[in-house]
Design an enzyme around this catalytic site. Structure first.
Site, PDB file in Angstrom:
ATOM      1  N   HIS A 112      45.453 -46.514-101.001  1.00  0.00           N
ATOM      2  CA  HIS A 112      45.145 -47.144-102.006  1.00  0.00           C
ATOM      3  C   HIS A 112      45.109 -48.541-101.901  1.00  0.00           C
ATOM      4  O   HIS A 112      45.894 -49.084-101.110  1.00  0.00           O
ATOM      5  CB  HIS A 112      46.130 -46.573-103.194  1.00  0.00           C
ATOM      6  N   GLU A 136      37.073 -46.141-104.565  1.00  0.00           N
ATOM      7  CA  GLU A 136      37.326 -47.035-105.514  1.00  0.00           C
ATOM      8  C   GLU A 136      37.275 -48.359-105.414  1.00  0.00           C
ATOM      9  O   GLU A 136      37.904 -49.081-104.435  1.00  0.00           O
ATOM     10  CB  GLU A 136      39.097 -46.895-105.630  1.00  0.00           C
TER      11      GLU A 136
HETATM   12  P1  13P Z   1      42.327 -47.826-113.225  1.00  0.00           P
HETATM   13  O1  13P Z   1      41.819 -46.586-113.797  1.00  0.00           O
HETATM   14  O2  13P Z   1      43.566 -48.527-114.050  1.00  0.00           O
HETATM   15  O3  13P Z   1      41.259 -48.799-113.255  1.00  0.00           O
HETATM   16  O4  13P Z   1      42.956 -47.515-112.040  1.00  0.00           O
HETATM   17  C1  13P Z   1      42.277 -46.902-110.981  1.00  0.00           C
HETATM   18  C2  13P Z   1      43.198 -46.492-109.718  1.00  0.00           C
HETATM   19  O5  13P Z   1      43.556 -47.387-109.086  1.00  0.00           O
HETATM   20  C3  13P Z   1      43.648 -45.122-109.584  1.00  0.00           C
HETATM   21  O6  13P Z   1      44.281 -44.917-108.336  1.00  0.00           O
END
Ligand code: 13P
Length: 261
Positions: free
Chosen positions: A96, A168
């Protein structure tokens, strides 16, 4: 292409005490049915995993670890190994951006964690994504390539079908300053780049099959649109997963996808 499973993964990050997590799970359990095509996965803090694992109906929810140390046991004060939590979880989030940029995890650390998850029978959810600066500099694809290459460096051809990828983009994660949701076209392009790289590493068939999720500022209003992007197999949700109404609405969007098929 065969309709694949949709994954809705809630990353609660460092929120909820074990008591709060347990109460929240009760609320979700009342509202979210067990589904065949939609896998709902909850990633609470490590401290809540044992309690929630006793509480959940595993046909309804699975649990994921947000983090762990890659060695199985030993003199590593303060760490928790994947072999210690494997009885509680089926999935493990790895790489992450908060681990990469707040805790300085390298691609090598991430590769070892991916390998440890697989070795212990868990499904790693490997998170990758470019920063705002990388995107501005036209380095999005190279960031994706190098994080994939690094994160998967210990994964054999035999094991690659045990991995989920989560795209992400760091600039879209709601906790970042000036965060903004990604455009569906950016996500569609990123998943194409990811599948292209997977094809180079593991072949076309694997590239077609590997689940790719999107994460970053997903809300109950945007979830359905993201789930409609071809090649996107689910969502990794932070902020909106902490609010029962929002999270349940997102799960409904995923369920609706199958009802419409
Ligand atoms: P948000 O949905 O708060 O932007 O976070 C995304 C995230 O980091 C999920 O792992």
């Amino acid at each position: 292409m065969m309709a694949r499973k949709t994954y809705i993964i809630a990353n609660w990050k460092m929120n909820f005490t074990p008591g709060e997590a347990s109460l929240y799970l009760h609320r979700l359990a009342d509202k979210i049915p067990a589904m065949r095509n939609v896998q709902v996965v909850l990633a609470p803090s490590l401290i809540s995993l044992q309690t929630l694992s006793l509480q959940i109906n595993r046909r309804q929810f699975k649990l994921a670890a947000q983090n762990f140390y890659w060695r199985d046991y030993g003199a590593y004060t303060g760490e928790v190994s994947v072999s210690q939590i494997r009885g509680f979880v089926d999935y493990a989030i790895v790489g992450h951006s908060e681990r990469r940029y707040v805790f300085n995890e390298s691609d090598k650390d991430i590769a070892q964690k991916v390998a440890a998850a697989i070795r212990n029978g868990l499904t790693p959810v490997l998170c990758i994504g470019e920063t705002a600066t990388e995107r501005r500099n036209g380095e999005t694809n190279s960031a994706i390539y190098s994080q994939l290459l690094g994160g998967l460096s210990e994964v054999s051809e035999e094991d690659i079908n045990k991995v989920i990828i989560a795209y992400e983009p760091v600039w879209a994660i709601s906790s970042n300053k000036n965060a903004r949701p990604a455009n569906p076209s950016d996500i569609a392009e990123a998943q194409r780049v990811i599948r292209h790289q997977i094809a180079k590493l593991y072949g076309e068939a694997v590239a077609l099959d590997i689940p790719i999720l999107y994460g970053g500022s997903v809300s109950k209003d945007t979830a359905a649109g993201y789930l409609d992007i071809a090649g996107i197999d689910g969502l990794l949700i932070g902020g909106a997963s902490l609010i029962a109404d929002s999270f349940c609405a997102i799960v409904e969007s995923a369920k609706g996808k199958y009802n419409e098929r």
